[in-house]
Design a protein around this motif. Sequence first.
Motif, PDB file in Angstrom:
ATOM      1  N   GLY A  30       0.976  -1.307  -0.013  1.00  0.00           N
ATOM      2  CA  GLY A  30       0.150   0.175   0.153  1.00  0.00           C
ATOM      3  C   GLY A  30       0.874   1.331   0.042  1.00  0.00           C
ATOM      4  N   THR A  31       2.024   1.067  -0.456  1.00  0.00           N
ATOM      5  CA  THR A  31       2.931   2.477  -0.274  1.00  0.00           C
ATOM      6  C   THR A  31       2.948   3.102  -1.734  1.00  0.00           C
ATOM      7  OG1 THR A  31       5.033   0.918  -1.512  1.00  0.00           O
ATOM      8  CG2 THR A  31       4.544   0.818   0.902  1.00  0.00           C
ATOM      9  N   THR A  32       3.734   4.148  -1.645  1.00  0.00           N
ATOM     10  CA  THR A  32       3.670   5.264  -2.568  1.00  0.00           C
ATOM     11  C   THR A  32       3.871   4.418  -4.102  1.00  0.00           C
ATOM     12  OG1 THR A  32       4.349   7.016  -1.277  1.00  0.00           O
ATOM     13  CG2 THR A  32       4.664   7.229  -3.651  1.00  0.00           C
ATOM     14  N   GLY A  33       2.964   4.919  -4.941  1.00  0.00           N
ATOM     15  CA  GLY A  33       3.086   4.234  -6.262  1.00  0.00           C
ATOM     16  C   GLY A  33       2.790   2.736  -6.432  1.00  0.00           C
ATOM     17  N   ASP A 117      -0.516  14.640  12.021  1.00  0.00           N
ATOM     18  CA  ASP A 117      -0.019  13.487  11.593  1.00  0.00           C
ATOM     19  C   ASP A 117      -0.870  12.428  11.097  1.00  0.00           C
ATOM     20  OD1 ASP A 117      -1.637  13.445  13.829  1.00  0.00           O
ATOM     21  OD2 ASP A 117      -0.683  11.506  14.811  1.00  0.00           O
ATOM     22  N   LYS A 118      -2.192  12.895  10.746  1.00  0.00           N
ATOM     23  CA  LYS A 118      -3.043  11.848   9.942  1.00  0.00           C
ATOM     24  C   LYS A 118      -3.070  12.123   8.412  1.00  0.00           C
ATOM     25  CE  LYS A 118      -4.793  10.358  13.701  1.00  0.00           C
ATOM     26  NZ  LYS A 118      -4.649   8.924  14.398  1.00  0.00           N
ATOM     27  N   PHE A 119      -2.301  13.157   7.950  1.00  0.00           N
ATOM     28  CA  PHE A 119      -2.074  13.344   6.745  1.00  0.00           C
ATOM     29  C   PHE A 119      -0.832  13.432   6.128  1.00  0.00           C
ATOM     30  CE2 PHE A 119      -5.965  14.944   8.240  1.00  0.00           C
ATOM     31  CZ  PHE A 119      -7.149  14.357   7.462  1.00  0.00           C
ATOM     32  N   TYR A 120      -0.684  13.142   4.800  1.00  0.00           N
ATOM     33  CA  TYR A 120       0.715  13.305   4.184  1.00  0.00           C
ATOM     34  C   TYR A 120       1.037  14.779   4.088  1.00  0.00           C
ATOM     35  CZ  TYR A 120       1.595   8.481   2.415  1.00  0.00           C
ATOM     36  OH  TYR A 120       1.837   7.418   2.526  1.00  0.00           O
ATOM     37  N   LEU A 125       5.391  14.000  -1.270  1.00  0.00           N
ATOM     38  CA  LEU A 125       4.829  13.448  -2.569  1.00  0.00           C
ATOM     39  C   LEU A 125       5.102  14.101  -3.948  1.00  0.00           C
ATOM     40  CD1 LEU A 125       1.219  12.434  -0.998  1.00  0.00           C
ATOM     41  CD2 LEU A 125       3.592  11.115  -1.013  1.00  0.00           C
ATOM     42  N   GLY A 126       5.940  15.083  -3.815  1.00  0.00           N
ATOM     43  CA  GLY A 126       6.133  15.926  -4.960  1.00  0.00           C
ATOM     44  C   GLY A 126       5.032  17.101  -5.327  1.00  0.00           C
ATOM     45  N   ALA A 331      -1.664  12.571  -5.111  1.00  0.00           N
ATOM     46  CA  ALA A 331      -1.055  13.767  -5.217  1.00  0.00           C
ATOM     47  C   ALA A 331      -1.139  14.375  -6.519  1.00  0.00           C
ATOM     48  CB  ALA A 331       0.225  13.960  -4.341  1.00  0.00           C
ATOM     49  N   GLU A 332      -0.815  13.646  -7.501  1.00  0.00           N
ATOM     50  CA  GLU A 332      -0.707  13.984  -8.820  1.00  0.00           C
ATOM     51  C   GLU A 332      -1.987  14.318  -9.215  1.00  0.00           C
ATOM     52  OE1 GLU A 332       0.704  10.565 -10.766  1.00  0.00           O
ATOM     53  OE2 GLU A 332       2.950  10.899 -10.140  1.00  0.00           O
TER      54      GLU A 332
END
Length: 434
Positions: A30-33, A117-120, A125-126, A331-332
């Motif tokens: 469940g990681t980035t990408g 701390d609950k949100f990126y 994330l660029g 994020a994109e």
Amino acid sequence: MRPFRARRSAALGTTVLAAALLLTACSSSGTTGSKDAADGKVTLTIDLFGTFGFKETGLYDEYSKLHPNITIKQSDTQDEGQYWQALQTKLAGGGGLADIQGLEVGRVASVVQKQADKFYDLKTLGAGGVNDGLVPWKGAAIKTADGKVLGAGTDIGPEAICYRTDLFKAAGLPTDRTELAAKWSTWQGYLDLGKQYAAKAQAGNAWTDSAAGMFTAEVGQSKVRYADESGKAVYDSSPAVKTAWDDSTKLVADGLSAKLPQWTPEWNKAFSTGKFATLSCPAWMIGYIKGQAGDAFAGKWDIASGPGKTGNWGGSYLTVPRTAKHPKEAAELIQWLNAKEQQVKLFTKQGSFPSSTGAQAEITSVQDPYFNNAPIGKIFSESAAAMPAQVLGTDDGVVGKAFTDALGEVERTNTAPATAWQHALDNVKKANGN
């Protein structure tokens, strides 16, 4: 963005989430990408309140054409209060959250100060520059003291008055938007014209929908409302709150309210039954009216500058929870949805007023055929130019609801204004555990 148009129920969010979980079951990460399947397909889930307009204006479809590997699934809840409660439950439990969660401006200070701390941090994330080019206070509100960017600013809520020209004509009132703006240049002028309307209108046709709508619009014209610059709660002594309260209870006493709780089925139905002739109207309300009244009422609604020709009601953000399955892709998408070009489309088609200064420069000449070709670009741009950069407190959402609920007591149970005021103060304390 406040609440608007036809929406799906909160239960749909569970259905969409379940589908997303099934799609991600074959993925070990469940990681980035991360991808939903071996072919690289990704399903992004978005959970919102009201109608942000992304789906209605075709932006999701446009994005999917540009990114064939992306499928977007949206769920939404009609009432922002219910949405917020559900969001808090999910944040506390650590599950059930979408890749992207909407956030109403009244909740921003609470999230920034209590739940960062609950949100990126979108910088990781660029997307750290997602708020560059927006009106300065929009991006500042969602940034933590140590510089984390917790969300992307979408629309803002400059105010006007929307009104039914056919009902005005029937009551012998003028319908020219310039003449009306002059007559209701103050809230007292608005009440005075309401009395003229009530004297000749058909039974069952009230001047406006609710005291809550007027209160929210009027209090939104002040920089300091519920908290001061130091963060201290001042809602119980705020001149802006007291003046808006007194004017709104006067509205009820004069018999000018349809007494309809906003965001309820009864309120939604009233857009097409003529139960009220005017509505305090932030820009995002345009799309809501179209969705509820429908094509049959095109040309019967119009828009004029409201009392004071300004105000700041609503506006939203898009965030990526730490539990998102696809934070990078989320994020994109957020960056693309918030780009100037998309904000222009949202205003032109939906009425969501852009927070992007570049987009604002491009929409000043926009007219809306549904509202008798009202120059909505000009009206809302003038309002936005004068709107206050409000001080946001951690309990703004709680306080605002307490006062509008109390006004509902005045309207629907004949509670004395002084008693209802005390109920509002008591309910804020209860909500805060006091």
